[in-house]
Design an enzyme around this catalytic site. Structure first.
Site, short mmCIF file in Angstrom:
data_model
loop_
_atom_site.label_atom_id
_atom_site.label_comp_id
_atom_site.label_asym_id
_atom_site.label_seq_id
_atom_site.Cartn_x
_atom_site.Cartn_y
_atom_site.Cartn_z
N ASN A 1 -126.27 30.52 75.74
CA ASN A 1 -126.87 31.69 75.09
C ASN A 1 -127.52 31.36 73.75
O ASN A 1 -128.35 32.12 73.25
CB ASN A 1 -125.85 32.82 74.96
N HIS B 1 -117.13 30.51 80.97
CA HIS B 1 -118.32 31.35 80.97
C HIS B 1 -119.15 31.13 82.23
O HIS B 1 -119.82 30.11 82.38
CB HIS B 1 -119.14 31.05 79.70
N SER C 1 -119.52 35.68 76.44
CA SER C 1 -120.75 34.91 76.38
C SER C 1 -121.13 34.55 74.95
O SER C 1 -122.13 33.90 74.73
CB SER C 1 -121.88 35.68 77.05
N GLU D 1 -119.77 27.24 81.95
CA GLU D 1 -119.69 26.64 80.62
C GLU D 1 -118.26 26.82 80.13
O GLU D 1 -117.76 27.95 80.07
CB GLU D 1 -120.68 27.41 79.73
N1 CAA Z 1 -125.13 38.49 93.68
C1 CAA Z 1 -124.95 37.59 94.68
N2 CAA Z 1 -125.97 36.94 95.26
C2 CAA Z 1 -127.21 37.24 94.86
C3 CAA Z 1 -127.47 38.16 93.84
C4 CAA Z 1 -126.37 38.81 93.26
N3 CAA Z 1 -126.51 39.71 92.26
N4 CAA Z 1 -128.82 38.24 93.66
C5 CAA Z 1 -129.38 37.36 94.53
N5 CAA Z 1 -128.40 36.76 95.24
C6 CAA Z 1 -128.58 35.74 96.28
C7 CAA Z 1 -129.28 36.27 97.48
O1 CAA Z 1 -128.37 36.84 98.40
C8 CAA Z 1 -129.93 35.02 98.05
O2 CAA Z 1 -128.94 34.28 98.76
P1 CAA Z 1 -129.35 33.39 100.03
O3 CAA Z 1 -130.35 32.36 99.54
O4 CAA Z 1 -128.05 32.76 100.44
O5 CAA Z 1 -129.94 34.32 101.02
C9 CAA Z 1 -130.28 34.21 96.79
O6 CAA Z 1 -129.43 34.73 95.74
C10 CAA Z 1 -131.72 34.36 96.39
O7 CAA Z 1 -131.94 35.76 96.25
P2 CAA Z 1 -133.33 36.48 96.54
O8 CAA Z 1 -134.06 35.72 97.63
O9 CAA Z 1 -133.10 37.92 96.71
O10 CAA Z 1 -134.11 36.39 95.18
P3 CAA Z 1 -134.65 35.17 94.36
O11 CAA Z 1 -134.98 34.00 95.20
O12 CAA Z 1 -135.70 35.80 93.53
O13 CAA Z 1 -133.42 34.75 93.44
C11 CAA Z 1 -132.07 34.91 91.52
C12 CAA Z 1 -132.73 35.69 92.65
C13 CAA Z 1 -131.03 33.96 92.10
C14 CAA Z 1 -131.37 35.94 90.65
C15 CAA Z 1 -133.16 34.06 90.76
O14 CAA Z 1 -134.22 34.89 90.39
C16 CAA Z 1 -132.64 33.38 89.54
O15 CAA Z 1 -132.05 32.31 89.60
N6 CAA Z 1 -132.86 34.01 88.35
C17 CAA Z 1 -132.39 33.47 87.08
C18 CAA Z 1 -130.96 33.89 86.87
C19 CAA Z 1 -130.42 33.37 85.58
O16 CAA Z 1 -131.09 32.77 84.76
N7 CAA Z 1 -129.12 33.64 85.36
C20 CAA Z 1 -128.46 33.21 84.15
C21 CAA Z 1 -128.43 34.33 83.22
S1 CAA Z 1 -127.67 33.85 81.72
C22 CAA Z 1 -126.09 34.27 81.89
O17 CAA Z 1 -125.63 34.79 82.87
C23 CAA Z 1 -125.27 33.98 80.72
C24 CAA Z 1 -125.02 35.10 79.81
O18 CAA Z 1 -123.98 35.09 79.19
C25 CAA Z 1 -126.00 36.13 79.53
#
Ligand code: CAA
Length: 290
Positions: free
Chosen positions: A192, A142, A121, A154
């Site tokens: 990031n 990524h 990342s 990415e």
């Molecule tokens: N693995 C697989 N699926 C998951 C999951 C996981 N860890 N967490 C949630 N899900 C799925 C759920 O099963 C659900 O699927 P369905 O719609 O098919 O039923 C869906 O995601 C929505 O989950 P929830 O209803 O439980 O929860 P939510 O609506 O609050 O969504 C979230 C959870 C998708 C994590 C949402 O909060 C979100 O998009 N958060 C932001 C995540 C983000 O910004 N990620 C990028 C991080 S940066 C990065 O990764 C780069 C780096 O290098 C650091």
């Protein structure tokens, strides 16, 4: 298949590696999922199985789809089975020396035509490519966390990465349902470079007592329409990973605006790494919040 990638080796069966393996298998790719031991790789596959079971229970996928995906994933110790992959993805912890070592190992084992991708990342693709004998076939791939949910991949070209490697990697990411952006090889790439200063600033606000963690996260969720607040997102990513990325940005871009807040460094020192250790900026053992 247009990308000609039928078999992929994923090295690292943690939350990112397991998520990548799941997505690849759900799109018909054969996956060897390696980790330090066979046990660790099997734990990664068990997590995938649990997530697919949930999707079946919710009626999102059919049981036969789950079974087909699981049958395509073979857990393995280290890089055993990577001798026949078309592409390998390194998905270990965000540690430069570790990643260099693993890229060298992949280079020794994978067939000469195979692409060596890394899910880093923040670490330079050019630097990791230089640890191998095939820098033109090394590329950043990524994925975002949680991998099965997030739409973006990415792609990062190192200085020597050739056009064919770039095109085949983009084709694979698109074939497994992701939207691709391509970034130049610069610390933190695009995502990031934006995200880590946001998380750092939220942690500085916490450290300076501007508000509680809940206040800060609610500010971002309801005031900015972010799906998660930056502190809970940091807990999801892992505070050790956030700190490692912040340190790379700070050291390599040389600007103090990227420095990590002490509160984050101390949480990591205490082993409070976020959701994976049940405690980060929030305490998940109590699970009082959700
Ligand atoms: N693995 C697989 N699926 C998951 C999951 C996981 N860890 N967490 C949630 N899900 C799925 C759920 O099963 C659900 O699927 P369905 O719609 O098919 O039923 C869906 O995601 C929505 O989950 P929830 O209803 O439980 O929860 P939510 O609506 O609050 O969504 C979230 C959870 C998708 C994590 C949402 O909060 C979100 O998009 N958060 C932001 C995540 C983000 O910004 N990620 C990028 C991080 S940066 C990065 O990764 C780069 C780096 O290098 C650091």
């Amino acid at each position: 298949m247009s990308d000609e990638i039928h078999k992929v080796g994923v090295l690292g069966a943690g939350q990112m590696g397991a998520g990548i393996a799941q997505v690849l298998a759900q799109h018909g790719r054969q996956v060897v999922l390696g980790d330090v031991s066979l046990d660790a790789a099997q734990v990664g596959k068990a997590g995938i199985s649990k997530r697919l079971d949930k999707a079946v229970a919710k009626g999102k996928i059919d049981g036969s789809v789950r079974d087909a995906a699981l049958s395509l994933i073979t857990p393995t110790a280290a890089v055993s089975g990577f001798e026949t992959v078309d592409l390998a993805i390194e998905a270990a912890s965000e540690d430069i020396e570790l990643k260099k070592k693993l890229m060298r190992q992949l280079d020794e084992v994978c067939p000469p035509r195979a692409i060596l991708a890394t899910n880093t990342s923040s670490i330079s693709i050019t630097l990791l490519g230089a640890a191998t004998m095939r820098p033109a076939q090394v590329i950043g791939m990524h994925f975002m966390n949680p991998v099965p949910v997030m739409k973006l991949v990415e792609i990062i070209r190192g200085l020597p990465t050739d056009d064919s490697t770039h095109a085949r990697t983009v084709a694979l990411a698109e074939a497994v349902g992701k939207t691709v952006i391509t970034s130049a090889d610069s610390p933190g790439f695009i995502v990031n470079r934006i995200l880590i200063p946001l998380i750092n600033e939220a942690a500085f606000a916490l450290q300076e007592g501007l508000g509680t963690a809940e206040d800060i996260d609610t500010g971002a969720k309801l005031g900015l329409n972010h799906p998660m607040g930056p502190l809970e997102l940091a807990d999801l990513i892992g505070l050790d990973t956030c700190l490692a990325i912040a340190d790379v940005l700070h050291q390599q871009l040389g600007d103090d605006k990227y420095r990590a807040p002490n509160v984050m460094r101390m949480h990591v020192a205490a082993g409070w790494l976020g959701r994976k250790t049940q405690r980060g900026f929030y305490n998940y053992a109590e699970e009082t919040r959700r």
